[in-house]
Design an enzyme around this catalytic site. Structure first.
Site, PDB file in Angstrom:
ATOM      1  N   LYS A 104       1.130  -0.621   0.236  1.00 62.08           N
ATOM      2  CA  LYS A 104       0.158  -0.121  -0.032  1.00 62.08           C
ATOM      3  C   LYS A 104       0.711   1.118   0.167  1.00 62.08           C
ATOM      4  O   LYS A 104       0.821   2.554  -0.611  1.00 62.08           O
ATOM      5  CB  LYS A 104      -1.146   0.122   1.082  1.00 62.08           C
ATOM      6  CG  LYS A 104      -0.139   0.023   2.677  1.00 62.08           C
ATOM      7  CD  LYS A 104      -0.805  -1.083   3.594  1.00 62.08           C
ATOM      8  CE  LYS A 104      -0.891  -2.530   2.244  1.00 62.08           C
ATOM      9  NZ  LYS A 104      -1.606  -3.604   3.987  1.00 62.08           N
ATOM     10  N   GLY A 153       0.911 -10.011  18.908  1.00 66.04           N
ATOM     11  CA  GLY A 153       1.642 -10.625  17.361  1.00 66.04           C
ATOM     12  C   GLY A 153       0.363  -9.206  16.666  1.00 66.04           C
ATOM     13  O   GLY A 153       0.221  -9.393  15.756  1.00 66.04           O
ATOM     14  N   LYS A 177      -4.335   2.928   2.631  1.00 65.70           N
ATOM     15  CA  LYS A 177      -5.059   2.503   2.138  1.00 65.70           C
ATOM     16  C   LYS A 177      -6.391   4.394   1.903  1.00 65.70           C
ATOM     17  O   LYS A 177      -6.360   3.600   0.484  1.00 65.70           O
ATOM     18  CB  LYS A 177      -5.162   1.954   3.209  1.00 65.70           C
ATOM     19  CG  LYS A 177      -4.590   0.643   3.862  1.00 65.70           C
ATOM     20  CD  LYS A 177      -5.054  -0.133   4.569  1.00 65.70           C
ATOM     21  CE  LYS A 177      -3.913  -1.211   4.563  1.00 65.70           C
ATOM     22  NZ  LYS A 177      -3.670  -2.007   6.448  1.00 65.70           N
TER      23      LYS A 177
END
Lengths: 436, 436
Positions: free
Chosen positions: B105, B187, B205
């Protein structure tokens, strides 16, 4: 490049919506598709009947075969619905080398296998995005966007009438018959509602979704179909008490024993996203082995939403006719030479509503001081939340929601408010937006 | 037809996910795309490092230029991220006539204009569905599925880390720092989380979505960007009290003064669908003049969901390379000669949970009689709801939810239960499904 010319079979709600959208968004469509898409002819039952769209520039005829045979027509849009004469007309259009766009779910569910074979043979395109879930581009999502997945299931709220009735039964605590009558009055249900409320319309759509998901032939006759006549107000209430909502779902699921194809009322846990899809809205949940669970939400019926899907198909066909295969869809949706340089609005000019949180001294007159500054900057207050001070504390949190205002006004007000003696800490400002 | 051969730049989480999905769904992809898609080479930093996917059959190299120059590679998949060397490698691949698929992106937001111009010049395809909202095919939806609309706005939850943190702050009543630490442990957040929580990733984005929606050039530098560090537990709680939830949104909106491009925390009414998108999930709302409001929901990150989008792009490119333009996508998603005739499961064999509502005599022993029949048919009960009788009534409603069971078992049990003397009316049976 010359426009792509469209002939319509049927000029009712969706037909007029399609003409409207094509004309209203003509320039936007040229920017996207690289050329204009023009409605040039329409077959209607009664040319004298008043229409909801302008018909100037449209050749009207009562003979649909004329539209199909018209050499000036590149794409035939079939919007008459039902099986015959829709089937014969679509096959005749294909035979004559016309591309076809249709919104007819019954036709595809019953005769799709035959129609696709004919189109393949003749080398023309047949597109049917509008046949499932109206404006939601779910056929494109399943057929292309999720093409890397082994799909496990598709489950959809794909009949707006059923969803409207079940939603109203829950919200109003009303019985099925009463809500159905209301839906008929509002135009959300037909005079003869059985096609919708007995699940037949949903079963047509599920037939199509099941084939797209699993690569099986269209087989409407194998879908298990139940409607919503048997759902009572008591069931809706008991389901709610147990933490569920009743939705009319079409489910196509791959299992170890084969494929399940079924349409019926279903309890769904109230906390799941699909349970929050209310009123006439549609949503289709698609689960794949790689992507996990996705959901596609939008209007499933109506003139403009259905026209949105019909016109998307027209753009698709036009792009395929126009571009080299590798550049069918422009990278940024619009043709490179059609990019606009619209101004980006400076943040101070952006309008929003605002949440303001302050920590202020707990004494009379504080609210008045703050309200005065906001008023002077032209900011009106929609809600105030003032809490009791914590035990022993000399200041309290004060929360305000503003009406819609320019960010620059808020910034000026905040600068002034920060200078007030009553302010005990920084002011937290968060924008507030509503999307429905 | 020979397989389309793929060379990967980068074999980390998404690279391994892509190899996994391509191999796991090889047959399904052949049925959809008309030919196999095979990973043949990968550029990695350390060939000795253990991978989460099998690398047999993959030529590993530490020199990405080798993959780009490899004459055996038809499509280069760029998954190394960041601006350089990704930009130079993508441009080199285009220069050599390779098609490119990327999930990057930042690269598209910063250098898309240059990359697309080069691809156009050289006649190759560049696809980037994975660059926005991971597995959700929202680029395809905006660029094709809604191509008939004049779009009014796009608003998305497009950073899973931010959404996870804001959701956990609400559900656990915890402060930002504590939740961030937990997200890092699980995570869901990077060791250096600033790219996500300061809104930069979302702004990349949004830059792309804004261009796709309005046909404006990519202009990352004009996006107003705020992250979520300033949102406190108190704000989340006050917002809830006022009927709102705080979401980190990217908003691209067309107004009379131009286009707004902004990324910031936002209060959204709790009843709106987008407010219910929780945890690491993403959702993009797209509003058009014809379609109204649509919403596209799914996993925005992770190996498999991102691979879903990368592989969808590979299928798209393969279809364009393989089919005549008019038959690029098969009508029913799979090639006509690859349709399977999977068995449709008879309804008696379908497994579901069930809601049963009965009206029974109000006397001792009734529940035992019913439970005995269910037990004998192998049906276990998950919940029972028995209400007080209405004043003066001799019978009561009894509601049961069953565990998962075959429909045939339920039908047998219902037949027996209908014969009980205690039954005062018909039994209402509604299926119950959960999708999360």
């Amino acid at each position: 490049m010359r426009p792509v010319r469209v002939g319509l079979l049927g000029l009712g709600t969706v037909g007029c919506g399609t003409v409207d959208v094509l004309r209203r968004n003509r320039e936007e469509i040229i920017r996207r598709a690289g050329r204009a898409i023009e409605p040039v002819a329409a077959a209607v039952r009664d040319p004298a009947r008043p229409r909801s769209c302008p018909v100037d520039g449209l050749r009207l005829t009562t003979r649909p075969e004329e539209v199909v045979a018209d050499p000036a027509v590149d794409i035939v849009v079939e919007l008459i619905g039902g099986l015959e004469p829709a089937r014969s007309l679509v096959l005749a259009a294909i035979e004559r080398g016309r591309h076809v766009v249709t919104a007819n779910k019954a036709l595809i569910a019953h005769h799709g296998n035959e129609i696709f074979a004919a189109a393949h043979e003749r080398g023309v395109m047949v597109a049917f995005e509008a046949a499932v879930a109206g404006g939601i581009p779910v056929i494109k999502a399943v057929r292309e966007g999720l093409a890397g997945n082994c799909l496990r299931q598709v489950a959809g709220i794909i009949n707006g009438t059923c969803n409207y009735i079940l939603t109203a039964m829950r919200e109003e605590g009303a019985e099925f018959e009463a809500v159905l009558a209301e839906a008929q009055r509002l135009g959300y249900a037909e005079a003869d509602p059985s096609f919708d409320i007995d699940g037949i319309d949903a079963a047509h759509k599920l037939t199509i979704l099941g084939s797209l998901a699993f690569g099986i032939p269209l087989q409407y006759e194998r879908v298990h179909v139940e409607g919503i006549r048997g759902v009572s107000r008591a069931d809706v209430a008991f389901a709610a008490e147990l933490g569920y909502r009743i939705k009319h779902l079409g489910i196509a699921r791959r299992t170890g024993r084969g494929v399940e194809l079924r349409v019926h009322p279903t309890l769904v846990p109230a906390r799941e996203l699909i349970a929050s899809v209310d009123g006439v809205m549609n949503a289709v949940l698609v689960e794949g082995d790689a992507v996990g669970t996705t959901l596609f939400y939008g209007a499933g019926a109506g003139a403009d939403p259905t026209a949105s899907a019909v016109v998307a198909d027209l753009v698709d066909v036009t792009r395929a006719l126009t571009a080299d295969p590798g550049n069918r869809v422009p990278h940024l949706a619009f043709q490179p030479d059609a990019l606009a340089d619209l101004a980006v609005v400076p943040m101070a000019e952006v309008e929003s509503r605002y949440y303001l949180r302050m920590q202020v001294e707990d004494r009379p007159g504080v609210l008045a001081e703050i309200a005065r500054i906001l008023g002077e900057e032209g900011i009106s207050i929609e809600a105030v939340l003032q809490k009791e001070p914590a035990a022993g504390a000399a200041d309290v949190p004060l929360i305000m929601l503003t009406h819609r205002v320019r960010e620059g006004q808020v910034e000026r007000a905040l600068t002034r408010m920060r200078g007030l003696a009553c302010m005990r800490a920084g002011i937290c400002r968060i924008r507030l937006e509503s999307f429905e």
